[in-house]
Design an enzyme around this catalytic site. Structure first.
Site, PDB file in Angstrom:
ATOM      1  N   GLU A 109       0.740  -1.276  -0.064  1.00 17.63           N
ATOM      2  CA  GLU A 109      -0.052  -0.023   0.041  1.00 17.63           C
ATOM      3  C   GLU A 109       0.942   1.359   0.198  1.00 17.63           C
ATOM      4  OE1 GLU A 109      -3.682   2.178   2.414  1.00 17.63           O
ATOM      5  OE2 GLU A 109      -2.955   0.298   2.965  1.00 17.63           O
ATOM      6  N   LYS A 128      -8.776  -0.891   0.883  1.00 16.59           N
ATOM      7  CA  LYS A 128      -9.749  -1.408   1.974  1.00 16.59           C
ATOM      8  C   LYS A 128     -10.560  -2.395   1.203  1.00 16.59           C
ATOM      9  CE  LYS A 128      -9.467  -0.103   6.062  1.00 16.59           C
ATOM     10  NZ  LYS A 128      -8.004  -0.671   6.189  1.00 16.59           N
TER      11      LYS A 128
END
Length: 314
Positions: A109, A128
């Site tokens: 990420e 997410k």
């Protein structure tokens, strides 16, 4: 300049010894600080607080720890094993041999990337939504079945109301953070799937232009909303009460500032921290009112497996 680049490249290659074949797994016995029952109770408490309007989304995490016997671990071998099992774009290996401590990270990420011309260009890519991915088979006659199941899991993740809600709330949080320091904020790509060796992830790309400097941009958006929830301030207070521990470097950011006005920072997830003869791995997930506690615990285990694969035994 070319000689310097060549010299530094050689030093990195020698330090990492990238060509080491088949690094050995560690087989560290990992134990959670919050056992399954305690973690499920914390999830239910978080959902009660969400129902009361205290938060929209709470990113609850746990920590797994294991003792490392003297001479048991080669940090370089452990990192290479991680990278072999879970290749990711933001890997990092930081090791202090004098103290036998450091960070072994295979983070997928990006938190924030900046580039300065007349203004500061900002890119953020929150993750997410996570789905477990089975390893690609070696046998060709198994590939079609694997690909069909792999695609099914991707589509299931992409169509999940709960996962899309988690992603959208963090995107709104990031847009809010950026709007206060930027004159242009846009969502370039909303909720697409990025696939890694062990997991599928739902990712959104947000870009902005700002007159703020790179340090101010980082400080203003820190900590990562994908690791707190929303609203950020109240939710971090709730997290502190529920987790009853300091996360340390886990869920922070790791990266660099450059002298020519650029920076690139990753969220510290899928990361093992080694210190004082102990290895710790943080893992968790976002909670909403739609979360199923047992499924959330399964996600914790999935992310632990994605971090260290066959190197740890929960």
């Amino acid at each position: 300049a070319e000689a310097w680049v060549h010299g530094q490249t050689q030093r990195v290659r020698e330090a990492l010894d990238v060509d080491v074949p088949d690094p050995e797994p560690l087989h560290v016995q990992m134990r959670p600080l919050m056992d399954r029952a305690t973690y499920l109770d914390a999830i239910r408490t978080a959902q009660q607080l969400i129902a009361q309007g205290e938060s929209y989304e709470i990113c609850l995490t746990n920590e797994f720890q294991g003792l490392i016997a003297p001479g048991q671990m080669s940090a370089r071998q452990a990192y290479l094993r991680m990278r072999q099992n879970n290749p990711a774009p933001f890997g990092a290996f930081i090791w202090d041999s004098s103290n036998q401590s450091g960070i072994l990270s295979c983070s997928p990420e990006r938190f924030q990337r900046t580039r300065v011309d007349s203004e500061t260009e900002i890119e953020m890519k929150p993750i997410k939504g996570t789905s477990r991915r089975e390893p690609r088979p070696f046998l060709s006659n198994e590939y079609d079945e694997w690909r069909e199941e792999d695609e099914r899991r991707k589509q299931e993740l992409l169509s999940s109301v709960k996962e899309r809600a988690e992603n959208l709330m963090i995107v709104d949080l990031i847009r809010h953070d950026l709007n206060t320091i930027s004159h242009s904020v846009r969502v370039e790509r909303l909720m697409h799937i990025e696939s890694f060796a062990r997991v599928h992830q739902m990712v959104t790309t947000v870009r902005a232009r700002s007159c703020a400097g790179v340090v101010e941009c980082l400080a203003h958006c820190f900590p990562p909303g994908s690791m707190t929830g929303a609203p950020k301030t109240r939710t971090t207070q709730i997290i502190s009460q529920l987790e009853n521990r300091r996360r340390g470097v886990y869920s922070g950011v790791l990266g660099y500032f450059s002298t020519h006005g650029r920076s690139d920072w990753a969220v510290v997830i899928r990361t093992a921290v080694v210190a004082d003869g102990r290895m710790s791995v943080g893992t968790g997930g976002a909670l909403t009112i739609l979360s199923e506690p047992k499924a959330e615990w399964a996600e914790v285990e999935t992310k632990l497996h994605a971090t260290m694969a066959d190197s740890v035994s929960p």
